[in-house]
Design a protein around this motif. Structure first.
Motif, PDB file in Angstrom:
ATOM      1  N   MET A   1     -12.177 -19.524  -1.302  1.00 59.24           N
ATOM      2  CA  MET A   1     -12.546 -20.258  -2.513  1.00 59.24           C
ATOM      3  C   MET A   1     -11.331 -21.020  -3.025  1.00 59.24           C
ATOM      4  SD  MET A   1     -14.363 -18.893  -6.012  1.00 59.24           S
ATOM      5  CE  MET A   1     -13.377 -17.391  -6.057  1.00 59.24           C
ATOM      6  N   THR A   2     -11.545 -22.258  -3.410  1.00 60.37           N
ATOM      7  CA  THR A   2     -10.488 -23.064  -4.011  1.00 60.37           C
ATOM      8  C   THR A   2     -10.955 -23.600  -5.359  1.00 60.37           C
ATOM      9  OG1 THR A   2     -11.222 -25.089  -2.901  1.00 60.37           O
ATOM     10  CG2 THR A   2      -9.566 -23.747  -1.764  1.00 60.37           C
ATOM     11  N   ILE A   3     -10.011 -23.729  -6.284  1.00 55.16           N
ATOM     12  CA  ILE A   3     -10.308 -24.219  -7.631  1.00 55.16           C
ATOM     13  C   ILE A   3      -9.401 -25.404  -7.922  1.00 55.16           C
ATOM     14  CG2 ILE A   3     -10.332 -23.677 -10.095  1.00 55.16           C
ATOM     15  CD1 ILE A   3     -10.777 -20.792  -9.386  1.00 55.16           C
ATOM     16  N   ARG A   4      -9.986 -26.470  -8.416  1.00 55.98           N
ATOM     17  CA  ARG A   4      -9.226 -27.670  -8.745  1.00 55.98           C
ATOM     18  C   ARG A   4      -9.554 -28.087 -10.181  1.00 55.98           C
ATOM     19  NH1 ARG A   4      -9.973 -32.675  -4.752  1.00 55.98           N
ATOM     20  NH2 ARG A   4     -10.101 -30.825  -3.426  1.00 55.98           N
ATOM     21  N   PRO A   5      -8.586 -28.054 -11.103  1.00 52.29           N
ATOM     22  CA  PRO A   5      -8.848 -28.580 -12.447  1.00 52.29           C
ATOM     23  C   PRO A   5      -9.100 -30.084 -12.393  1.00 52.29           C
ATOM     24  CG  PRO A   5      -6.916 -27.161 -12.445  1.00 52.29           C
ATOM     25  CD  PRO A   5      -7.243 -27.444 -11.004  1.00 52.29           C
ATOM     26  N   ASN A  52     -20.482 -22.835   1.136  1.00 52.31           N
ATOM     27  CA  ASN A  52     -21.332 -24.036   1.083  1.00 52.31           C
ATOM     28  C   ASN A  52     -21.749 -24.406  -0.332  1.00 52.31           C
ATOM     29  OD1 ASN A  52     -23.095 -21.973   0.552  1.00 52.31           O
ATOM     30  ND2 ASN A  52     -24.607 -22.541   2.110  1.00 52.31           N
ATOM     31  N   ARG A  53     -21.076 -23.836  -1.313  1.00 51.93           N
ATOM     32  CA  ARG A  53     -21.377 -24.116  -2.720  1.00 51.93           C
ATOM     33  C   ARG A  53     -20.237 -24.932  -3.323  1.00 51.93           C
ATOM     34  NH1 ARG A  53     -24.492 -19.478  -4.342  1.00 51.93           N
ATOM     35  NH2 ARG A  53     -24.672 -20.271  -6.487  1.00 51.93           N
ATOM     36  N   LEU A  54     -20.606 -25.911  -4.132  1.00 56.15           N
ATOM     37  CA  LEU A  54     -19.639 -26.717  -4.875  1.00 56.15           C
ATOM     38  C   LEU A  54     -20.052 -26.671  -6.342  1.00 56.15           C
ATOM     39  CD1 LEU A  54     -17.165 -28.660  -4.669  1.00 56.15           C
ATOM     40  CD2 LEU A  54     -18.816 -30.537  -4.586  1.00 56.15           C
ATOM     41  N   SER A  91     -19.574 -36.533  -3.698  1.00 50.20           N
ATOM     42  CA  SER A  91     -20.532 -37.323  -4.460  1.00 50.20           C
ATOM     43  C   SER A  91     -21.274 -36.397  -5.411  1.00 50.20           C
ATOM     44  CB  SER A  91     -21.529 -38.024  -3.530  1.00 50.20           C
ATOM     45  OG  SER A  91     -22.523 -37.114  -3.080  1.00 50.20           O
ATOM     46  N   VAL A  92     -21.998 -36.976  -6.351  1.00 51.43           N
ATOM     47  CA  VAL A  92     -22.771 -36.154  -7.293  1.00 51.43           C
ATOM     48  C   VAL A  92     -23.821 -35.327  -6.554  1.00 51.43           C
ATOM     49  CG1 VAL A  92     -22.382 -37.688  -9.257  1.00 51.43           C
ATOM     50  CG2 VAL A  92     -24.366 -38.070  -7.768  1.00 51.43           C
ATOM     51  N   ASN A  93     -24.260 -35.788  -5.395  1.00 49.32           N
ATOM     52  CA  ASN A  93     -25.274 -35.056  -4.625  1.00 49.32           C
ATOM     53  C   ASN A  93     -24.708 -33.831  -3.916  1.00 49.32           C
ATOM     54  OD1 ASN A  93     -27.539 -36.792  -5.149  1.00 49.32           O
ATOM     55  ND2 ASN A  93     -26.615 -38.301  -3.787  1.00 49.32           N
ATOM     56  N   ASP A  94     -23.381 -33.720  -3.837  1.00 45.97           N
ATOM     57  CA  ASP A  94     -22.763 -32.566  -3.182  1.00 45.97           C
ATOM     58  C   ASP A  94     -22.675 -31.348  -4.090  1.00 45.97           C
ATOM     59  OD1 ASP A  94     -22.250 -33.942  -0.751  1.00 45.97           O
ATOM     60  OD2 ASP A  94     -20.423 -34.823  -1.605  1.00 45.97           O
ATOM     61  N   VAL A  95     -22.779 -31.547  -5.388  1.00 43.58           N
ATOM     62  CA  VAL A  95     -22.617 -30.449  -6.347  1.00 43.58           C
ATOM     63  C   VAL A  95     -23.861 -29.570  -6.326  1.00 43.58           C
ATOM     64  CG1 VAL A  95     -22.258 -29.847  -8.767  1.00 43.58           C
ATOM     65  CG2 VAL A  95     -21.075 -31.825  -7.783  1.00 43.58           C
ATOM     66  N   ASP A 170     -27.930 -14.539 -17.263  1.00 41.32           N
ATOM     67  CA  ASP A 170     -28.328 -13.178 -17.600  1.00 41.32           C
ATOM     68  C   ASP A 170     -29.699 -12.819 -17.045  1.00 41.32           C
ATOM     69  OD1 ASP A 170     -29.065 -15.200 -19.530  1.00 41.32           O
ATOM     70  OD2 ASP A 170     -29.905 -13.620 -20.783  1.00 41.32           O
ATOM     71  N   LYS A 171     -30.367 -13.762 -16.411  1.00 44.14           N
ATOM     72  CA  LYS A 171     -31.694 -13.505 -15.840  1.00 44.14           C
ATOM     73  C   LYS A 171     -31.730 -13.680 -14.321  1.00 44.14           C
ATOM     74  CE  LYS A 171     -34.048 -14.861 -20.111  1.00 44.14           C
ATOM     75  NZ  LYS A 171     -34.435 -13.498 -20.494  1.00 44.14           N
ATOM     76  N   GLU A 172     -30.755 -14.426 -13.772  1.00 42.46           N
ATOM     77  CA  GLU A 172     -30.634 -14.618 -12.335  1.00 42.46           C
ATOM     78  C   GLU A 172     -29.191 -14.382 -11.932  1.00 42.46           C
ATOM     79  OE1 GLU A 172     -32.460 -18.002 -10.254  1.00 42.46           O
ATOM     80  OE2 GLU A 172     -33.201 -18.647 -12.227  1.00 42.46           O
ATOM     81  N   ASP A 173     -29.006 -13.977 -10.676  1.00 43.51           N
ATOM     82  CA  ASP A 173     -27.657 -13.760 -10.153  1.00 43.51           C
ATOM     83  C   ASP A 173     -27.081 -15.095  -9.696  1.00 43.51           C
ATOM     84  OD1 ASP A 173     -25.344 -12.899  -8.984  1.00 43.51           O
ATOM     85  OD2 ASP A 173     -26.300 -11.449  -7.640  1.00 43.51           O
ATOM     86  N   LEU A 174     -25.908 -15.432 -10.217  1.00 47.02           N
ATOM     87  CA  LEU A 174     -25.217 -16.632  -9.770  1.00 47.02           C
ATOM     88  C   LEU A 174     -24.932 -16.566  -8.271  1.00 47.02           C
ATOM     89  CD1 LEU A 174     -23.871 -19.298 -10.763  1.00 47.02           C
ATOM     90  CD2 LEU A 174     -21.792 -17.971 -11.156  1.00 47.02           C
ATOM     91  N   ASN A 175     -24.732 -15.359  -7.774  1.00 51.76           N
ATOM     92  CA  ASN A 175     -24.609 -15.098  -6.329  1.00 51.76           C
ATOM     93  C   ASN A 175     -23.487 -15.910  -5.685  1.00 51.76           C
ATOM     94  OD1 ASN A 175     -25.302 -13.745  -3.956  1.00 51.76           O
ATOM     95  ND2 ASN A 175     -26.785 -15.315  -3.337  1.00 51.76           N
ATOM     96  N   LEU A 176     -22.333 -15.901  -6.345  1.00 54.67           N
ATOM     97  CA  LEU A 176     -21.139 -16.536  -5.793  1.00 54.67           C
ATOM     98  C   LEU A 176     -20.082 -15.451  -5.604  1.00 54.67           C
ATOM     99  CD1 LEU A 176     -20.606 -19.956  -7.629  1.00 54.67           C
ATOM    100  CD2 LEU A 176     -20.647 -19.582  -5.168  1.00 54.67           C
ATOM    101  N   PRO A 177     -19.805 -15.048  -4.378  1.00 59.06           N
ATOM    102  CA  PRO A 177     -18.797 -14.005  -4.151  1.00 59.06           C
ATOM    103  C   PRO A 177     -17.456 -14.397  -4.765  1.00 59.06           C
ATOM    104  CG  PRO A 177     -20.016 -14.474  -2.128  1.00 59.06           C
ATOM    105  CD  PRO A 177     -20.415 -15.526  -3.126  1.00 59.06           C
ATOM    106  N   GLY A 178     -16.821 -13.425  -5.418  1.00 58.30           N
ATOM    107  CA  GLY A 178     -15.526 -13.679  -6.020  1.00 58.30           C
ATOM    108  C   GLY A 178     -15.593 -14.299  -7.394  1.00 58.30           C
ATOM    109  N   VAL A 179     -16.788 -14.448  -7.955  1.00 61.07           N
ATOM    110  CA  VAL A 179     -16.949 -15.041  -9.289  1.00 61.07           C
ATOM    111  C   VAL A 179     -17.641 -14.035 -10.196  1.00 61.07           C
ATOM    112  CG1 VAL A 179     -17.875 -16.941 -10.649  1.00 61.07           C
ATOM    113  CG2 VAL A 179     -17.110 -17.347  -8.291  1.00 61.07           C
TER     114      VAL A 179
END
Length: 286
Positions: A1-5, A52-54, A91-95, A170-179
């Motif tokens: 996982m990478t984070i970019r401000p 595969n998540r952005l 692109s906006v479609n990648d998010v 609070d109703k669904e799991d974000l399901n992002l490992p490490g978050v």
């Protein structure tokens, strides 16, 4: 996982509102005000790549309001969230996901944009993304109290529900490992602070936390430095105390949404309480 401000500021907010009961003679040493008592602040979001998540965390002010509204904040500034995403190579479609820490206009305004040059039709800025909020924050924003009514602008978030892109953490799991997610109720109801488990430059695990408006800048680290915008300032002080003690004990790296100079910092205990230790860019401190 990478984070970019991603910085899509600057903008201006009233110094007194940003520091509450702290006297101007104290806060102006760190945040000088202009002749209108306005200080410079950042609009800082995050771009998070995870498999595969952005994911985008917060979306800035957007550009939907009129010139009079934006004139209060010295906007527009020529920067856009979509431009920053494209500059990063996407692109906006990648998010795939947008996490809104809360729905105040300077955090959720860019979630929705006009679909046409005539500015008559609204659409999600990121058409393929799930937009995440907390149901308690959603209820708070859609039935606003008089104190926050001017910042919960329905055009910034109601289209997300209408087009089926809204999800609740609070109703669904974000399901992002490490978050993981922390929730705070002092600034506003159920503000969400994402925590990311990364590997630092030394190869050791590192926790990075996006502070949202619990601690909007380096200058707000001392516990009594609470914004006048907070609906429950005493609760904010309790939440900050617990948060900062944990940040010291677990060596968290804090990322600030509004600091105009520093993206991130670590904190330490001193004889005056918990204060900033190192500060700089996220990359430098990782």
């Amino acid at each position: 996982m990478t984070i970019r401000p991603i910085d899509i500021g600057p903008f201006k907010l009233d110094g007194g509102a940003m520091f509450g009961v702290v006297p101007k003679t104290i806060w102006q040493k760190q945040c000088p005000a202009d002749d209108r008592n306005l200080c410079d602040w950042a609009l800082r979001c995050l771009l998070v790549e995870n498999g595969n998540r952005l994911m985008i965390v917060d979306t800035g002010t957007g550009d939907k309001q009129d010139a009079k509204f934006f004139g209060f904040y010295d906007l527009p500034n020529g920067k856009t969230l979509t431009g920053a995403v494209e500059k990063a190579g996407y692109s906006v479609n990648d998010v795939t996901d947008v996490l809104l820490t809360h729905l105040h206009f300077d955090h959720a305004g860019g979630a929705v944009r006009y679909a046409d040059a005539g500015r008559t039709t609204l659409e999600a800025t990121f058409p393929k993304a799930a937009y995440w909020s907390h149901s308690g924050q959603w209820d708070w924003a859609t039935n606003p109290n008089p104190r926050e009514r001017a910042t919960y602008l329905r055009e910034n978030f109601m289209p997300l529900q209408a087009n089926g892109q809204l999800r609740f953490t609070d109703k669904e799991d974000l399901n992002l490992p490490g978050v993981d997610l922390l929730y705070m109720d002092g600034h506003t109801e159920k503000m969400t602070l994402p925590m990311f488990q990364l590997v630092g430059s030394t190869g050791q695990p590192r926790t990075v936390v996006f502070c949202a408006d619990l601690i909007p800048s380096v200058a707000h680290v001392p516990v009594p430095y609470v914004m006048g915008y907070d609906v429950r300032p005493l609760l904010t002080m309790d939440e900050k105390t617990q948060f900062l003690n944990r940040a010291v004990d677990e060596n968290w790296l804090l990322v600030f949404d509004h600091d105009p100079v520093y993206e991130a910092a670590t904190v330490e205990r001193t004889e005056k309480g918990i204060r900033v230790n190192e500060k700089g860019t996220l990359t430098e401190l990782l």
